[in-house]
Design a protein around this motif. Sequence first.
Motif, PDB file in Angstrom:
ATOM      1  N   ASP A 411       3.202   7.782  13.051  1.00  0.00           N
ATOM      2  CA  ASP A 411       4.404   7.452  12.275  1.00  0.00           C
ATOM      3  C   ASP A 411       4.324   6.064  11.656  1.00  0.00           C
ATOM      4  OD1 ASP A 411       4.501   6.087  14.654  1.00  0.00           O
ATOM      5  OD2 ASP A 411       6.622   6.484  15.055  1.00  0.00           O
ATOM      6  N   ARG A 412       3.108   5.507  11.586  1.00  0.00           N
ATOM      7  CA  ARG A 412       2.933   4.171  10.978  1.00  0.00           C
ATOM      8  C   ARG A 412       3.316   4.205   9.494  1.00  0.00           C
ATOM      9  NH1 ARG A 412      -3.663   4.677  11.172  1.00  0.00           N
ATOM     10  NH2 ARG A 412      -3.060   6.069  12.856  1.00  0.00           N
ATOM     11  N   VAL A 413       3.607   3.029   8.948  1.00  0.00           N
ATOM     12  CA  VAL A 413       3.918   2.883   7.518  1.00  0.00           C
ATOM     13  C   VAL A 413       2.863   1.982   6.908  1.00  0.00           C
ATOM     14  CG1 VAL A 413       5.567   1.871   5.884  1.00  0.00           C
ATOM     15  CG2 VAL A 413       6.389   3.214   7.842  1.00  0.00           C
ATOM     16  N   VAL A 414       2.308   2.383   5.769  1.00  0.00           N
ATOM     17  CA  VAL A 414       1.317   1.553   5.088  1.00  0.00           C
ATOM     18  C   VAL A 414       1.934   0.979   3.819  1.00  0.00           C
ATOM     19  CG1 VAL A 414      -0.940   1.510   3.937  1.00  0.00           C
ATOM     20  CG2 VAL A 414      -0.625   2.882   6.023  1.00  0.00           C
ATOM     21  N   LEU A 415       1.854  -0.340   3.682  1.00  0.00           N
ATOM     22  CA  LEU A 415       2.291  -1.012   2.452  1.00  0.00           C
ATOM     23  C   LEU A 415       1.050  -1.453   1.681  1.00  0.00           C
ATOM     24  CD1 LEU A 415       5.064  -3.564   3.594  1.00  0.00           C
ATOM     25  CD2 LEU A 415       5.348  -1.167   2.942  1.00  0.00           C
ATOM     26  N   ARG A 416       1.021  -1.156   0.406  1.00  0.00           N
ATOM     27  CA  ARG A 416      -0.020  -1.721  -0.452  1.00  0.00           C
ATOM     28  C   ARG A 416       0.677  -2.514  -1.546  1.00  0.00           C
ATOM     29  NH1 ARG A 416      -5.139   0.214   0.359  1.00  0.00           N
ATOM     30  NH2 ARG A 416      -5.579  -1.731  -0.726  1.00  0.00           N
ATOM     31  N   ARG A 417       0.288  -3.763  -1.661  1.00  0.00           N
ATOM     32  CA  ARG A 417       0.973  -4.705  -2.545  1.00  0.00           C
ATOM     33  C   ARG A 417       2.491  -4.639  -2.331  1.00  0.00           C
ATOM     34  NH1 ARG A 417      -3.153  -2.653  -5.083  1.00  0.00           N
ATOM     35  NH2 ARG A 417      -4.884  -4.065  -5.457  1.00  0.00           N
ATOM     36  N   GLY A 418       2.870  -4.551  -1.078  1.00  0.00           N
ATOM     37  CA  GLY A 418       4.278  -4.601  -0.713  1.00  0.00           C
ATOM     38  C   GLY A 418       5.062  -3.322  -0.896  1.00  0.00           C
ATOM     39  N   LYS A 419       4.396  -2.246  -1.343  1.00  0.00           N
ATOM     40  CA  LYS A 419       5.098  -0.968  -1.565  1.00  0.00           C
ATOM     41  C   LYS A 419       4.608   0.078  -0.565  1.00  0.00           C
ATOM     42  CE  LYS A 419       7.179  -2.051  -5.558  1.00  0.00           C
ATOM     43  NZ  LYS A 419       8.517  -2.597  -5.423  1.00  0.00           N
ATOM     44  N   VAL A 420       5.553   0.901  -0.105  1.00  0.00           N
ATOM     45  CA  VAL A 420       5.193   1.985   0.820  1.00  0.00           C
ATOM     46  C   VAL A 420       4.347   3.021   0.083  1.00  0.00           C
ATOM     47  CG1 VAL A 420       6.130   3.854   2.239  1.00  0.00           C
ATOM     48  CG2 VAL A 420       7.328   1.661   2.117  1.00  0.00           C
ATOM     49  N   ILE A 421       3.239   3.420   0.686  1.00  0.00           N
ATOM     50  CA  ILE A 421       2.434   4.482   0.067  1.00  0.00           C
ATOM     51  C   ILE A 421       2.736   5.832   0.717  1.00  0.00           C
ATOM     52  CG2 ILE A 421       0.561   2.861  -0.473  1.00  0.00           C
ATOM     53  CD1 ILE A 421      -1.078   4.494   1.778  1.00  0.00           C
ATOM     54  N   ASP A 422       2.406   6.891   0.015  1.00  0.00           N
ATOM     55  CA  ASP A 422       2.502   8.250   0.562  1.00  0.00           C
ATOM     56  C   ASP A 422       1.343   8.420   1.542  1.00  0.00           C
ATOM     57  OD1 ASP A 422       2.560  10.914   1.134  1.00  0.00           O
ATOM     58  OD2 ASP A 422       2.441  11.604  -0.951  1.00  0.00           O
ATOM     59  N   ARG A 423       1.678   8.639   2.825  1.00  0.00           N
ATOM     60  CA  ARG A 423       0.642   8.747   3.845  1.00  0.00           C
ATOM     61  C   ARG A 423       0.227  10.189   4.133  1.00  0.00           C
ATOM     62  NH1 ARG A 423       1.204   7.724   8.783  1.00  0.00           N
ATOM     63  NH2 ARG A 423      -1.045   7.751   8.912  1.00  0.00           N
ATOM     64  N   SER A 424       0.578  11.122   3.258  1.00  0.00           N
ATOM     65  CA  SER A 424       0.176  12.517   3.497  1.00  0.00           C
ATOM     66  C   SER A 424      -1.339  12.604   3.514  1.00  0.00           C
ATOM     67  CB  SER A 424       0.696  13.424   2.378  1.00  0.00           C
ATOM     68  OG  SER A 424       2.066  13.239   2.194  1.00  0.00           O
ATOM     69  N   LEU A 425      -1.869  13.324   4.485  1.00  0.00           N
ATOM     70  CA  LEU A 425      -3.322  13.507   4.566  1.00  0.00           C
ATOM     71  C   LEU A 425      -3.737  14.712   3.743  1.00  0.00           C
ATOM     72  CD1 LEU A 425      -3.618  12.836   8.379  1.00  0.00           C
ATOM     73  CD2 LEU A 425      -4.667  11.448   6.565  1.00  0.00           C
ATOM     74  N   PRO A 426      -4.932  14.655   3.134  1.00  0.00           N
ATOM     75  CA  PRO A 426      -5.381  15.826   2.380  1.00  0.00           C
ATOM     76  C   PRO A 426      -5.547  17.038   3.308  1.00  0.00           C
ATOM     77  CG  PRO A 426      -7.161  14.204   2.617  1.00  0.00           C
ATOM     78  CD  PRO A 426      -5.910  13.556   3.130  1.00  0.00           C
ATOM     79  N   ASP A 427      -5.305  18.210   2.770  1.00  0.00           N
ATOM     80  CA  ASP A 427      -5.376  19.473   3.526  1.00  0.00           C
ATOM     81  C   ASP A 427      -6.832  19.945   3.561  1.00  0.00           C
ATOM     82  OD1 ASP A 427      -5.239  22.185   4.341  1.00  0.00           O
ATOM     83  OD2 ASP A 427      -3.221  22.379   3.494  1.00  0.00           O
ATOM     84  N   TYR A 428      -7.330  20.278   4.749  1.00  0.00           N
ATOM     85  CA  TYR A 428      -8.723  20.757   4.858  1.00  0.00           C
ATOM     86  C   TYR A 428      -8.990  21.959   3.945  1.00  0.00           C
ATOM     87  CZ  TYR A 428      -9.358  17.791   9.009  1.00  0.00           C
ATOM     88  OH  TYR A 428      -9.451  16.737   9.868  1.00  0.00           O
ATOM     89  N   ARG A 429      -7.953  22.722   3.658  1.00  0.00           N
ATOM     90  CA  ARG A 429      -8.135  23.902   2.798  1.00  0.00           C
ATOM     91  C   ARG A 429      -8.692  23.521   1.425  1.00  0.00           C
ATOM     92  NH1 ARG A 429      -4.303  24.210   6.101  1.00  0.00           N
ATOM     93  NH2 ARG A 429      -4.008  26.004   7.458  1.00  0.00           N
ATOM     94  N   GLU A 430      -8.422  22.264   1.020  1.00  0.00           N
ATOM     95  CA  GLU A 430      -8.950  21.816  -0.276  1.00  0.00           C
ATOM     96  C   GLU A 430     -10.474  21.826  -0.285  1.00  0.00           C
ATOM     97  OE1 GLU A 430      -7.524  18.088  -1.792  1.00  0.00           O
ATOM     98  OE2 GLU A 430      -5.576  18.363  -0.838  1.00  0.00           O
TER      99      GLU A 430
END
Length: 437
Positions: A411-430
């Motif tokens: 449930d961590r939050v990642v900020l890049r240049r001070g903005k929250v990024i979408d932390r969705s992981l790519p789906d293995y099905r891709e």
Amino acid sequence: MTYSFISPPNAGRFVLSNATLPAAAVAGYEAPVVEGLVRADIVIADGVISALLPAGGAPVELAKSDLKEGMVWPCFADMHTHLDKGHIWPRNANPDGTFPGALEAVRADREANWSAADVKKRMEFSLRSAYAHGTSLIRTHLDSLAPQHRISFEVFAEMRDVWKDRIALQAVALFPMENMADAAYFADLVTVVREKGGLIGGVTRMSGDLDSQLDMLFRAAAENGLDVDLHVDETDDPAAETLKAIAQAVLRNRFGGKVTAGHCCSLARQDEETAKRTVDLVAEAGVAIVSLPMCNTYLQDRYPGRTPRWRGVTLFKELAAAGVATAVASDNTRDPFYAYGDLDAVEVFREAVRILHLDHPLNTAARVVTTSPADILGRPDMGRIAVGASADLVLFSARRWSEFLSRPQSDRVVLRRGKVIDRSLPDYRELDSVVGA
Ligand SMILES: Nc1ccnc(=O)[nH]1
């Protein structure tokens, strides 16, 4: 979107208040340290850390996100990966989990499948995962047997450009040192590496030719302004002492570039005096060491029907105590050298703490996936929290080491240049269309 424990304000200027920071990953801030942790308010303005203030000390008028003592880390540096191999497991698994099994499965997969499109698709998948987990700096090795070197370095250069605002990428040419005997191949390899801004690497092996191979490698590196990053002594055989030969070659050639050695497993299998002499030589030569604990516990001491008796990792503490620059990294992900992994530096850190006993106390442990690898990669501007640095931060609900190391921190939050990024992981099905399911 994934579940997050907190939602920082989407403001140009705001404060992350009452945060707990790993002191080893903070520069230019003084506060009482308890087991390597300090409290602070982090002021962010226009994507940059504009101030580090005592906890609760930020101006009241600023928009605030109260961490309630939750940890804030800088984005991570993962200094030894294999993005070209990642995720081939479903297509070419390691039949028995051994090192020879890995070599053969990768060779077969590479020769049959590693087109530019294939390498690119898997590399992108890996980068998206690493980015979502909070990593901003990655060095990858690239299998560089002809003709793969030209294919993979081309894809790497494209990915480095496409990803430059999200992940800083470096690449090392990985090849068996014996192949330097083919002068035309080696000259072409050095040309490709120089043109693409990479490093020269290689796998060292004990042989009567080792010293002359190393001399040739360091000479080529010096002439072309390349740094060196080698795969070293990844074996349980105590007679494997190529790390010593590398340190001696660096000193003999007065090599001025940066040198990194990965793995160095056999060092832990040698008697104390033999190992100590090598550790001292490595320190004298200024060779940096990266340990790959997850891959080492997977591949080392694996024999059919037998329970492993040693952990596979190098003499990490002894090297660090001797003044050697040390770090840990992911290594392989979902390929025959390591069946698992997701380029999650939190997992790497957690496993490294357990396998290498970086705990009790954990005072400076956080350096191994932040400041130390960033420094070794020549990016002292990354992997640390400092005034003036980009607000590339990872926010955790966990307040103390026991909380941090006991859960995956999903449930961590990642900020890049001070903005929250979408932390969705790519789906293995891709990846089904390239590696199967
Ligand atoms: N541990 C490893 C050694 C060599 N190649 C890899 O991909 N991984």
